[in-house]
Design a protein around this motif. Sequence first.
Motif, PDB file in Angstrom:
ATOM      1  N   GLY A 400       0.813  -1.211   0.000  1.00 40.05           N
ATOM      2  CA  GLY A 400       0.000   0.000   0.000  1.00 40.05           C
ATOM      3  C   GLY A 400       0.842   1.254   0.000  1.00 40.05           C
ATOM      4  O   GLY A 400       2.053   1.242  -0.171  1.00 40.05           O
ATOM      5  N   SER A 401       0.165   2.397   0.217  1.00 41.83           N
ATOM      6  CA  SER A 401       0.816   3.705   0.160  1.00 41.83           C
ATOM      7  C   SER A 401       1.275   4.193   1.518  1.00 41.83           C
ATOM      8  O   SER A 401       1.830   5.273   1.625  1.00 41.83           O
ATOM      9  N   ALA A 402       0.990   3.414   2.572  1.00 40.68           N
ATOM     10  CA  ALA A 402       1.378   3.825   3.915  1.00 40.68           C
ATOM     11  C   ALA A 402       2.019   2.642   4.634  1.00 40.68           C
ATOM     12  O   ALA A 402       1.738   1.481   4.331  1.00 40.68           O
ATOM     13  N   SER A 403       2.871   2.956   5.549  1.00 41.62           N
ATOM     14  CA  SER A 403       3.515   1.919   6.351  1.00 41.62           C
ATOM     15  C   SER A 403       3.767   2.473   7.746  1.00 41.62           C
ATOM     16  O   SER A 403       4.153   3.630   7.901  1.00 41.62           O
ATOM     17  N   PRO A 404       3.512   1.659   8.783  1.00 39.03           N
ATOM     18  CA  PRO A 404       3.020   0.288   8.704  1.00 39.03           C
ATOM     19  C   PRO A 404       1.496   0.223   8.756  1.00 39.03           C
ATOM     20  O   PRO A 404       0.848   1.159   9.181  1.00 39.03           O
ATOM     21  N   VAL A 405       0.973  -0.919   8.313  1.00 46.33           N
ATOM     22  CA  VAL A 405      -0.425  -1.273   8.555  1.00 46.33           C
ATOM     23  C   VAL A 405      -0.437  -2.721   9.034  1.00 46.33           C
ATOM     24  O   VAL A 405       0.551  -3.438   8.905  1.00 46.33           O
ATOM     25  N   GLY A 406      -1.569  -3.153   9.583  1.00 43.24           N
ATOM     26  CA  GLY A 406      -1.620  -4.506  10.109  1.00 43.24           C
ATOM     27  C   GLY A 406      -0.927  -4.596  11.457  1.00 43.24           C
ATOM     28  O   GLY A 406      -0.997  -3.681  12.269  1.00 43.24           O
ATOM     29  N   THR A 407      -0.228  -5.707  11.692  1.00 40.46           N
ATOM     30  CA  THR A 407       0.396  -5.964  12.984  1.00 40.46           C
ATOM     31  C   THR A 407       1.842  -5.493  12.986  1.00 40.46           C
ATOM     32  O   THR A 407       2.602  -5.809  12.073  1.00 40.46           O
ATOM     33  N   VAL A 408       2.223  -4.732  14.009  1.00 43.98           N
ATOM     34  CA  VAL A 408       3.585  -4.208  14.112  1.00 43.98           C
ATOM     35  C   VAL A 408       4.110  -4.480  15.515  1.00 43.98           C
ATOM     36  O   VAL A 408       3.372  -4.856  16.419  1.00 43.98           O
ATOM     37  N   PHE A 409       5.425  -4.290  15.680  1.00 46.62           N
ATOM     38  CA  PHE A 409       6.046  -4.522  16.975  1.00 46.62           C
ATOM     39  C   PHE A 409       5.832  -3.331  17.915  1.00 46.62           C
ATOM     40  O   PHE A 409       5.524  -2.220  17.480  1.00 46.62           O
ATOM     41  N   GLN A 410       6.049  -3.568  19.168  1.00 49.77           N
ATOM     42  CA  GLN A 410       5.790  -2.568  20.203  1.00 49.77           C
ATOM     43  C   GLN A 410       6.690  -1.345  20.063  1.00 49.77           C
ATOM     44  O   GLN A 410       6.314  -0.246  20.457  1.00 49.77           O
ATOM     45  N   GLN A 412       7.672   0.056  17.241  1.00 45.17           N
ATOM     46  CA  GLN A 412       7.534   0.685  15.929  1.00 45.17           C
ATOM     47  C   GLN A 412       7.632   2.212  16.069  1.00 45.17           C
ATOM     48  O   GLN A 412       6.914   2.828  16.855  1.00 45.17           O
ATOM     49  N   SER A 413       8.541   2.832  15.300  1.00 49.41           N
ATOM     50  CA  SER A 413       8.760   4.272  15.442  1.00 49.41           C
ATOM     51  C   SER A 413       8.730   5.027  14.124  1.00 49.41           C
ATOM     52  O   SER A 413       8.761   6.251  14.126  1.00 49.41           O
ATOM     53  N   LEU A 414       8.685   4.330  13.000  1.00 49.54           N
ATOM     54  CA  LEU A 414       8.722   4.986  11.693  1.00 49.54           C
ATOM     55  C   LEU A 414       7.400   4.777  10.976  1.00 49.54           C
ATOM     56  O   LEU A 414       6.965   3.646  10.764  1.00 49.54           O
ATOM     57  N   PHE A 415       6.743   5.894  10.605  1.00 51.08           N
ATOM     58  CA  PHE A 415       5.477   5.859   9.894  1.00 51.08           C
ATOM     59  C   PHE A 415       5.601   6.733   8.653  1.00 51.08           C
ATOM     60  O   PHE A 415       6.227   7.805   8.699  1.00 51.08           O
ATOM     61  N   LEU A 416       5.032   6.302   7.544  1.00 53.27           N
ATOM     62  CA  LEU A 416       5.064   7.126   6.338  1.00 53.27           C
ATOM     63  C   LEU A 416       3.801   6.913   5.531  1.00 53.27           C
ATOM     64  O   LEU A 416       3.184   5.846   5.576  1.00 53.27           O
ATOM     65  N   ILE A 417       3.426   7.963   4.790  1.00 56.09           N
ATOM     66  CA  ILE A 417       2.240   7.897   3.930  1.00 56.09           C
ATOM     67  C   ILE A 417       2.498   8.734   2.695  1.00 56.09           C
ATOM     68  O   ILE A 417       3.220   9.747   2.743  1.00 56.09           O
ATOM     69  N   GLN A 418       1.933   8.311   1.572  1.00 56.42           N
ATOM     70  CA  GLN A 418       2.144   8.984   0.302  1.00 56.42           C
ATOM     71  C   GLN A 418       0.912   9.793  -0.106  1.00 56.42           C
ATOM     72  O   GLN A 418      -0.209   9.495   0.307  1.00 56.42           O
ATOM     73  N   THR A 458       9.021  14.930   1.868  1.00 58.86           N
ATOM     74  CA  THR A 458      10.001  14.692   0.815  1.00 58.86           C
ATOM     75  C   THR A 458       9.294  14.120  -0.408  1.00 58.86           C
ATOM     76  O   THR A 458       8.770  13.000  -0.364  1.00 58.86           O
ATOM     77  N   GLY A 459       9.240  14.892  -1.485  1.00 60.83           N
ATOM     78  CA  GLY A 459       8.567  14.442  -2.695  1.00 60.83           C
ATOM     79  C   GLY A 459       7.093  14.211  -2.466  1.00 60.83           C
ATOM     80  O   GLY A 459       6.358  15.087  -2.032  1.00 60.83           O
ATOM     81  N   TYR A 460       6.661  12.982  -2.715  1.00 60.33           N
ATOM     82  CA  TYR A 460       5.258  12.603  -2.550  1.00 60.33           C
ATOM     83  C   TYR A 460       5.001  11.967  -1.182  1.00 60.33           C
ATOM     84  O   TYR A 460       3.892  11.507  -0.926  1.00 60.33           O
ATOM     85  N   THR A 461       6.006  11.927  -0.330  1.00 60.89           N
ATOM     86  CA  THR A 461       5.934  11.137   0.896  1.00 60.89           C
ATOM     87  C   THR A 461       6.086  12.008   2.137  1.00 60.89           C
ATOM     88  O   THR A 461       6.874  12.955   2.149  1.00 60.89           O
ATOM     89  N   ILE A 462       5.323  11.667   3.175  1.00 63.13           N
ATOM     90  CA  ILE A 462       5.450  12.288   4.485  1.00 63.13           C
ATOM     91  C   ILE A 462       5.937  11.219   5.459  1.00 63.13           C
ATOM     92  O   ILE A 462       5.342  10.143   5.548  1.00 63.13           O
TER      93      ILE A 462
END
Length: 666
Positions: A400-410, A412-418, A458-462
């Motif tokens: 998909g255009s975003a990460s993460p989705v679904g199940t992640v670890f406790q 988790q510190s990096l999120f991005l969306i386009q 940055t570009g198309y991504t946050i």
Amino acid sequence: MVLLVLYDKNNGDHFRGGIISWRPLNSTPSGSSAQILIHQRYFWNRIWGSFSPPYCTETNVAAQTPIPVYEAMICLKNCTSSTYPSGGLSTAMTTTDCQTNVIIQSWAGERYDTLNLPLTTSITIGYQSSAWMTGLYIRAPSGAWSIVNRLNLGLRPDGYINTSPVTNTLPVVFYQRGVPVAHVVQMADNDATDILQCRWSNSNSGTNYNRIDECGCICSGLPAGTVLTASNCTLSFTLPTANIYYACALQIEDYYNTAATSPMSSVPIQFLFYAYVASGGACPQRPQIIGARPNRACIGVPYGVQLNETVIVQTYCPGQTIVDFVTSSPYGMTHSAISNPSANTWVMTLTWTPVVGQSGPQGFCAGALDNSSLQSDPWCITYLVDYTSPDLIRPKLVQGSASPVGTVFQNQSLFLIQATSLVGRPTRNSTIIRFKDADTNATVLWYDAGYAPNIIYTGYTIVITTNYSWSPGKFYYVTMDSGFASGSEFCHAESTPITDPSFWRFNIWNPAVSSTTTTTTTPFTTATVTTKPTSTTSINTLLTTTGIVITTTTPITTNATATTTSPPTTAAPTTMGLTTSRSTTESTVAVMYPKDLELTCSQALALMTSITYVILAPGYAVVLYAAFVKFANTFNPVNINAKQRHKLRLQHILEPREAFELLRHH
């Protein structure tokens, strides 16, 4: 024209302010001339121009009825530098707003004209006539009006044709008598790097930038002690007298940079304040416009497509109702009747289909009036016609255009969306991204995208980095305010707000419940068989963007029974997870689950640790032995005393020799 003059004599208080601005249709110079779009907006007394009731209504707005002001905006200074029409441009307006409130009584309109002008153009254009409305707090006896603009097409230092600033206002802004006010006048510029300043209009034609009287009878029309902050065009004042109007006349000017001493254009804005005394039964809190868009939003819209915008108002007291809106709109925009869909909530719907001639920035402002004549703060937004706002792309479970989705670890510190187009940081603060607990809808983490350094565009991504310990087994979702993603044109068209809890959702892996192993004993003729999801060369939709198999907080276990010819003594291990019933003759490919991965990795890690220790231990022992020996020799008292005795012995040997040498030389 004769009818206008006759009516002027009978009703000499019809002018109530306005705005003049302009922009090139193409800012890149080509040849010796350019097409310039000139915009005029004026406010009039609603009664003026109608010789008998009924006066203007919303019907005139929908019909785009002309306001019959058959005069002209003419060139006033340095006219030989341009081919601006000698007869000027007509001031006959298209109706945009009609305020029926007895205090406001405003009839507003606007018009656009396109001219082909030489790049040598540097002229002052303006509309001068009479008469400003009577009954102002400060008004010169002449009653004359003068509203002027500097149109300068000389190329900017960067080689482009300049664009003047733009602004918008309500015709009348209400404030309570005797209460300190900080009123912000909206201003923006398509040349994003320009420095904007606003100043008082003045009548000193020898020193002001326009070289003409800029304000007629309303120069210095606000109370003494009023302070103007030029950099953000904020007026600070207190209105001393109730039930009276105060005229405000300003010039908004753009400078190439902070070192520039002369502006490149000068845009006038003239409007009214009105002072009131709240009645005894009035609510102590004024109504407020709360959405659906935030104040000062910038929205890209295509032309030829109907826009439906909702203005939502909040009231705060029993019996407080919204009875009217004062507006300033682009032509063709209609305003619905006021509805009350729920307690303390009032709604007006705007309907508008922009046309090609309205390409570029179009402003809208609104103020809500309650039944005690209390007015909300002005709420203004800008539409960029024929521009597209960036849209945040809805995340998908896989690829998909975003990460993460679904199940992640406790951790988790990096999120991005386009987004659908290039994005940048919002131009205003209080543009929030929120991480919310899906069970309680409570915000557990938030950042202001207007300034937060951990949000990168940055570009198309946050990209958003967090420092938060998520709760195992919890589900979370993300919301984003209007404008979290902003475009690159003019006032930076905004993405729509994201409030849907299902838009971007994730949950935290709970190792305590996500994988366990059990063993059961069964008769010789049966066995328990468990199969697991199998990943092949095609996309496995059970996997998330993190590669972790989707889990829920309630694991599911299915035990299938099958007949065998060689009965084992115990059943096969049963793993909590997705299972299906199959024959034992079928081959299966097991997927390693998180718990299995933990066990496997821990065995390998233990083995490697033992081997490494065996290899490195002798070396460590040698190094430590050498270090201890060196330490012991250095600080051993016996060795220290021996060194001191050796030093004294050398002194006794050398002293007679030095004395002998001294005598020999003498």
